[in-house]
Write a protein that holds these residues in place. Structure first.
Motif, PDB file in Angstrom:
ATOM      1  N   ALA A   1       0.792  -1.233   0.000  1.00 34.32           N
ATOM      2  CA  ALA A   1       0.000   0.000   0.000  1.00 34.32           C
ATOM      3  C   ALA A   1       0.818   1.274   0.000  1.00 34.32           C
ATOM      4  O   ALA A   1       0.253   2.360  -0.136  1.00 34.32           O
ATOM      5  CB  ALA A   1      -0.984   0.032   1.173  1.00 34.32           C
ATOM      6  N   ALA A   2       2.144   1.204   0.125  1.00 35.89           N
ATOM      7  CA  ALA A   2       2.961   2.418   0.129  1.00 35.89           C
ATOM      8  C   ALA A   2       3.244   2.845  -1.308  1.00 35.89           C
ATOM      9  O   ALA A   2       4.392   3.035  -1.699  1.00 35.89           O
ATOM     10  CB  ALA A   2       4.254   2.187   0.895  1.00 35.89           C
ATOM     11  N   THR A   3       2.187   3.009  -2.095  1.00 39.35           N
ATOM     12  CA  THR A   3       2.307   3.383  -3.510  1.00 39.35           C
ATOM     13  C   THR A   3       2.354   4.889  -3.672  1.00 39.35           C
ATOM     14  O   THR A   3       3.204   5.437  -4.378  1.00 39.35           O
ATOM     15  CB  THR A   3       1.124   2.815  -4.307  1.00 39.35           C
ATOM     16  OG1 THR A   3       1.102   1.396  -4.156  1.00 39.35           O
ATOM     17  CG2 THR A   3       1.247   3.154  -5.774  1.00 39.35           C
ATOM     18  N   GLY A   4       1.425   5.596  -3.037  1.00 43.49           N
ATOM     19  CA  GLY A   4       1.406   7.053  -3.124  1.00 43.49           C
ATOM     20  C   GLY A   4       2.307   7.705  -2.106  1.00 43.49           C
ATOM     21  O   GLY A   4       2.927   8.734  -2.374  1.00 43.49           O
TER      22      GLY A   4
ATOM     23  N   ASN B   1       9.152   0.973  -8.129  1.00 37.85           N
ATOM     24  CA  ASN B   1       7.840   0.354  -8.278  1.00 37.85           C
ATOM     25  C   ASN B   1       7.319  -0.051  -6.913  1.00 37.85           C
ATOM     26  O   ASN B   1       8.065  -0.117  -5.932  1.00 37.85           O
ATOM     27  CB  ASN B   1       7.881  -0.827  -9.250  1.00 37.85           C
ATOM     28  CG  ASN B   1       8.812  -1.930  -8.771  1.00 37.85           C
ATOM     29  OD1 ASN B   1       9.664  -1.718  -7.917  1.00 37.85           O
ATOM     30  ND2 ASN B   1       8.655  -3.115  -9.316  1.00 37.85           N
ATOM     31  N   SER B   2       6.020  -0.302  -6.839  1.00 36.53           N
ATOM     32  CA  SER B   2       5.369  -0.571  -5.567  1.00 36.53           C
ATOM     33  C   SER B   2       4.219  -1.542  -5.793  1.00 36.53           C
ATOM     34  O   SER B   2       3.862  -1.855  -6.930  1.00 36.53           O
ATOM     35  CB  SER B   2       4.868   0.730  -4.925  1.00 36.53           C
ATOM     36  OG  SER B   2       4.060   1.453  -5.830  1.00 36.53           O
TER      37      SER B   2
ATOM     38  N   VAL C   1       4.369   1.834 -10.906  1.00 37.57           N
ATOM     39  CA  VAL C   1       5.728   2.363 -11.046  1.00 37.57           C
ATOM     40  C   VAL C   1       5.638   3.879 -11.004  1.00 37.57           C
ATOM     41  O   VAL C   1       4.701   4.476 -11.550  1.00 37.57           O
ATOM     42  CB  VAL C   1       6.385   1.869 -12.351  1.00 37.57           C
ATOM     43  CG1 VAL C   1       5.606   2.340 -13.573  1.00 37.57           C
ATOM     44  CG2 VAL C   1       7.835   2.322 -12.431  1.00 37.57           C
ATOM     45  N   SER C   2       6.580   4.519 -10.334  1.00 34.54           N
ATOM     46  CA  SER C   2       6.480   5.967 -10.157  1.00 34.54           C
ATOM     47  C   SER C   2       7.860   6.603 -10.175  1.00 34.54           C
ATOM     48  O   SER C   2       8.888   5.952  -9.946  1.00 34.54           O
ATOM     49  CB  SER C   2       5.761   6.305  -8.845  1.00 34.54           C
ATOM     50  OG  SER C   2       6.483   5.806  -7.741  1.00 34.54           O
TER      51      SER C   2
ATOM     52  N   TYR D   1       5.118  11.437 -11.257  1.00 32.51           N
ATOM     53  CA  TYR D   1       4.448  10.610 -12.269  1.00 32.51           C
ATOM     54  C   TYR D   1       4.283   9.206 -11.690  1.00 32.51           C
ATOM     55  O   TYR D   1       5.240   8.621 -11.180  1.00 32.51           O
ATOM     56  CB  TYR D   1       5.273  10.549 -13.552  1.00 32.51           C
ATOM     57  CG  TYR D   1       4.749   9.560 -14.577  1.00 32.51           C
ATOM     58  CD1 TYR D   1       3.826   9.957 -15.539  1.00 32.51           C
ATOM     59  CD2 TYR D   1       5.182   8.234 -14.575  1.00 32.51           C
ATOM     60  CE1 TYR D   1       3.347   9.055 -16.485  1.00 32.51           C
ATOM     61  CE2 TYR D   1       4.712   7.327 -15.515  1.00 32.51           C
ATOM     62  CZ  TYR D   1       3.789   7.742 -16.467  1.00 32.51           C
ATOM     63  OH  TYR D   1       3.321   6.845 -17.384  1.00 32.51           O
ATOM     64  N   THR D   2       3.072   8.669 -11.754  1.00 37.33           N
ATOM     65  CA  THR D   2       2.792   7.309 -11.298  1.00 37.33           C
ATOM     66  C   THR D   2       1.927   6.607 -12.330  1.00 37.33           C
ATOM     67  O   THR D   2       0.895   7.151 -12.747  1.00 37.33           O
ATOM     68  CB  THR D   2       2.051   7.299  -9.938  1.00 37.33           C
ATOM     69  OG1 THR D   2       2.848   7.960  -8.964  1.00 37.33           O
ATOM     70  CG2 THR D   2       1.785   5.868  -9.485  1.00 37.33           C
ATOM     71  N   ARG D   3       2.352   5.424 -12.727  1.00 39.55           N
ATOM     72  CA  ARG D   3       1.529   4.592 -13.610  1.00 39.55           C
ATOM     73  C   ARG D   3       1.055   3.368 -12.830  1.00 39.55           C
ATOM     74  O   ARG D   3       1.868   2.604 -12.305  1.00 39.55           O
ATOM     75  CB  ARG D   3       2.299   4.138 -14.847  1.00 39.55           C
ATOM     76  CG  ARG D   3       1.485   3.184 -15.739  1.00 39.55           C
ATOM     77  CD  ARG D   3       2.181   2.867 -17.034  1.00 39.55           C
ATOM     78  NE  ARG D   3       2.163   4.008 -17.932  1.00 39.55           N
ATOM     79  CZ  ARG D   3       1.130   4.326 -18.718  1.00 39.55           C
ATOM     80  NH1 ARG D   3       0.012   3.593 -18.687  1.00 39.55           N
ATOM     81  NH2 ARG D   3       1.186   5.373 -19.506  1.00 39.55           N
ATOM     82  N   LEU D   4      -0.267   3.230 -12.728  1.00 39.25           N
ATOM     83  CA  LEU D   4      -0.865   2.065 -12.080  1.00 39.25           C
ATOM     84  C   LEU D   4      -0.974   0.954 -13.125  1.00 39.25           C
ATOM     85  O   LEU D   4      -1.844   0.982 -13.988  1.00 39.25           O
ATOM     86  CB  LEU D   4      -2.234   2.426 -11.509  1.00 39.25           C
ATOM     87  CG  LEU D   4      -2.209   3.511 -10.418  1.00 39.25           C
ATOM     88  CD1 LEU D   4      -3.607   3.968 -10.090  1.00 39.25           C
ATOM     89  CD2 LEU D   4      -1.509   3.011  -9.175  1.00 39.25           C
ATOM     90  N   GLN D   5      -0.078  -0.008 -13.038  1.00 36.96           N
ATOM     91  CA  GLN D   5      -0.016  -1.056 -14.049  1.00 36.96           C
ATOM     92  C   GLN D   5      -1.132  -2.074 -13.893  1.00 36.96           C
ATOM     93  O   GLN D   5      -1.620  -2.635 -14.866  1.00 36.96           O
ATOM     94  CB  GLN D   5       1.349  -1.750 -13.982  1.00 36.96           C
ATOM     95  CG  GLN D   5       2.512  -0.799 -14.232  1.00 36.96           C
ATOM     96  CD  GLN D   5       3.831  -1.399 -13.802  1.00 36.96           C
ATOM     97  OE1 GLN D   5       4.001  -1.825 -12.666  1.00 36.96           O
ATOM     98  NE2 GLN D   5       4.774  -1.446 -14.724  1.00 36.96           N
ATOM     99  N   SER D   6      -1.529  -2.346 -12.662  1.00 31.75           N
ATOM    100  CA  SER D   6      -2.582  -3.333 -12.398  1.00 31.75           C
ATOM    101  C   SER D   6      -3.333  -2.941 -11.142  1.00 31.75           C
ATOM    102  O   SER D   6      -2.725  -2.567 -10.131  1.00 31.75           O
ATOM    103  CB  SER D   6      -1.973  -4.731 -12.227  1.00 31.75           C
ATOM    104  OG  SER D   6      -2.961  -5.670 -11.855  1.00 31.75           O
TER     105      SER D   6
END
Length: 681
Positions: free
Chosen positions: A147-150, A464-465, A498-499, A521-526
């Protein structure tokens, strides 16, 4: 640090004699521990990081997480309606599920949350015993896992003090609101120290006169030094809400006489009905994280720690047959009685080993084992979900290497994690016991360079996260029309993203002014989303990008200024993201001189789209809500009662201009005034 002086951060070795000169009235330099898991001075940190200390929170009278973070750029903060209502903390145009909460650097999650995050408790979390809230934006899964994506928000506990310090106070005001606080810190001898705090909140009326909310926040921190190089620390936090009244969800509506014709294409949507009061719909909840950690330093070059953390959550949603008169007039359905129960247990065991190589290369390696269980039950006259307990566990290894070159002006960081998941004992799918599910691999890199002559720092961070599937997403089962229907997917894959972010920090006017700008910039791949009949499935995600700008200034000893602006452009599943405004901003001024103190703060955002759902067929209507601005101000006066005790009178008004506004269709709180007194020793 000392009053009226700027704080100084120095790196020292045991046994050194250090001469420290405090500068007058510069911006405080504060150690950041959340970005890399080790202590770093501000000019060494490559991440986009912010820190809100306890003194600022006390001055602004903030007792809830959402209000405490209002000055931090890159965050979308929402309190959906009045005190105690559902709240959101969203990083950089993403979702609440991409926000990780830490207690003294250890992640805390709700195993019974549908998405496995702490979103259900954001409204209840308060800074009862914090030295600071540290916020690090950007990918953090390599160090902090799921969950530490943002980004992450770390509750840094207050350290014990040599002398005994205590404070207590009471305040009351609008919405029939009363808040009591108590904090204390001290020590017993040279080895044992403690700190703890309590915040009790009672709201008797709320926004519509019936929104009762009662909440207790308590937190404690103790440290015992077994030897000079060996210490034991423990943290306890509990948030207990014995009752909070809930309202109906907003819904779109057509013209009089044809209010719901739009559901079948026989009429337009002309407006929406905000959150109607429901007289007997409420929630009770408790979150109880606690941790204990052993720290052992074996000389200058090597240290290790062993930590255990438990997080227990309990939520209950009883609802009776009572109905709002307006809802009854429109013919909305109301169940005679229903009950929802969510119980979660999350246990984490961690060991971390750190190596300091010549004071320039710092390496940390660790291992984590986590076990989760949840029990969920839903019962109504038409729809039931049987009470079952499901379990899963994970094993993770991770590392972080921080290399300092060129007199520590150049900082290079590398990190990575591998985490494997295992289904332990699913009562709903016993044939899957012991099954290994898709694992997660993450990595990150950071770079910063500080030019001491120009006082400029350049920084970049990327990685990535992931977010691991929750127990609900894996195993949720409901009963529809007497038939058990599985909406969970035991073999679902973790969410992946990935960010990258890069920026510049510039210090001016003898460090009295700091300007920071960051592109992200963050791309939510899935993603994991609910599809047909709420079934959980992996889908392709979206992206979020934008710009954060922050300015802090201290033009005099008495005055501190802060400005923040964030531009966000995000989309999910091929369309613009919902609930994310393109522009958010905040500004604040705090003043302290002699016995007087005060603050002024304004926060605002631009228009945004949010979905509303029809109450019969649950048809979605995308509604554009206007942007708004909220201004708050307050003042205080402190007087000495004796050589030990002081008294502070204070008052504040939130939304001082009484501007009406809506959050996702829920009425926002109008002007709220509070006044109180506090005693300090």
């Amino acid at each position: 640090e000392a009053p009226a002086f700027g704080a100084v951060v120095e790196r020292v070795r045991t046994g050194e004699t250090v001469r420290i000169r405090l500068p007058l009235a510069a911006l405080s330099q504060q150690v950041t521990v959340t970005a890399t898991g080790g202590a770093q001075a501000p000019d060494e940190v490559a991440h986009a990081a912010s820190r809100v200390d306890a003194a600022e929170l006390d001055l602004r009278g903030q007792d809830r997480l959402v209000g405490a973070l209002s000055s931090v750029p890159g965050l979308r903060l929402q309190q959906i309606a009045g005190p105690g209502s559902f709240s959101k903390v969203v990083f950089r145009g993403l979702r609440t599920t991409n926000t990780s909460i830490l207690l003294d650097g250890i992640p805390v999650r709700d195993a019974a949350g549908f998405r496995g995050d702490l979103a259900s408790f954001f409204a209840d979390l308060g800074p009862a015993n914090v030295a600071a809230l540290e916020v690090v934006r950007g990918a953090g899964s390599a160090l902090y896992g799921s969950a530490a994506t943002g980004g992450v928000v770390n509750f840094v506990p207050r350290e014990p003090t040599a002398a005994t310090h205590a404070e207590f106070g009471y305040e009351g005001g609008s919405l029939a609101q009363a808040i009591g606080r108590y904090r204390m810190s001290g020590s017993a001898g040279e080895r044992f120290g403690y700190s703890f705090g309590v915040i009790r909140t009672d709201v008797q009326a709320g926004e519509d006169g019936n929104d009762l909310w009662r909440n207790n926040n308590a937190a404690g921190h103790v440290r015992y030094r077994l030897r000079r190089d060996l210490s034991l620390a423990a943290n306890v936090f509990v948030s207990h809400t014995p009752r909070v009244n809930l309202n109906e969800s907003p819904f779109p509506i057509g013209p009089a006489g044809n209010e719901f014709g739009y559901e079948s294409g026989r009429g337009p949507v002309v407006g929406f009905v905000p959150n109607l009061d429901d007289p007997d719909d409420y929630r009770t909840s408790t979150i109880f994280p606690a941790s204990v950690r052993l720290d052992h330093r074996l000389g200058v070059a090597y240290s290790y720690s062993v930590a255990y953390r438990a997080a227990l959550s309990r939520r209950n949603f009883p609802e009776g047959p009572g109905q709002n008169p307006r809802a009854a007039q429109l013919g909305l359905f109301e169940s005679t009685a229903e009950v929802s129960r969510f119980d979660g247990d999350d246990h984490l065991l961690e060991t971390r080993h750190s190596f300091d190589i010549g004071g320039r290369d710092w390496l940390s390696v660790g291992y984590q084992h986590e076990r989760q269980s949840q029990t969920q039950e839903y019962v109504s006259e038409f729809f039931t979900s049987p009470a079952v307990t499901d379990r899963q566990s994970s094993h993770a290894v991770y590392f972080h290497n921080q290399l300092a070159l060129a007199g520590r002006r150049l900082q290079i960081g590398l990190g990575g994690r591998f985490q494997a998941f295992r289904i332990e004992n699913p009562e709903s799918v016993p044939e899957l016991r012991g099954l290994r599910t898709p694992s997660a691999r993450t990595g990150e890199a950071s770079l910063s360079y500080f030019a001491p002559r120009s006082r400029t720092k350049l920084r970049a961070h990327g990685g990535n996260s992931f977010r691991e599937p929750s127990l609900s997403e894996r195993f949720q089962v409901v009963t529809l029309a007497g038939r058990r229907v599985r909406i969970g997917n035991p073999l679902i894959e973790p969410e992946r993203a990935v960010s990258f972010d890069g920026g510049i920090d510039q210090y001016l006017w003898n460090d009295r002014v700091q300007v920071a700008a960051t592109y992200f910039y963050t791309r939510l791949q899935s993603l994991i989303l609910s599809r047909t009949l709420f079934r959980q499935a992996n889908v392709r995600g979206g992206m979020a990008r934008g710009l954060e700008v922050e300015t802090r200034a201290r033009p005099s000893r008495s005055l501190t200024l802060r400005l923040a602006y964030t531009y966000t452009n995000s989309d999910f599943l091929g369309r613009r993201a919902e609930d994310i405004p393109a522009h958010t901003y905040s500004g604040s001024a705090t003043y302290q001189r002699g016995r007087w103190d005060g603050f002024f703060e304004v926060t605002g955002l631009s228009a945004y789209d949010s979905p509303l759902y029809s109450p019969f067929q649950f048809q979605q209507v995308l509604w554009t809500f206007d942007g708004y601005a909220r201004a708050s101000l307050g003042a205080g006066y402190t007087r000495a009662l004796s050589d030990r005790w002081k008294m502070r009178w204070f008052g504040r008004v939130e939304n001082v201009l009484n501007n009406p506004y809506y959050e996702d269709g829920f009425r926002g709180t109008r002007a709220v005034g509070m006044a109180g007194v506090r005693f300090l020793r």
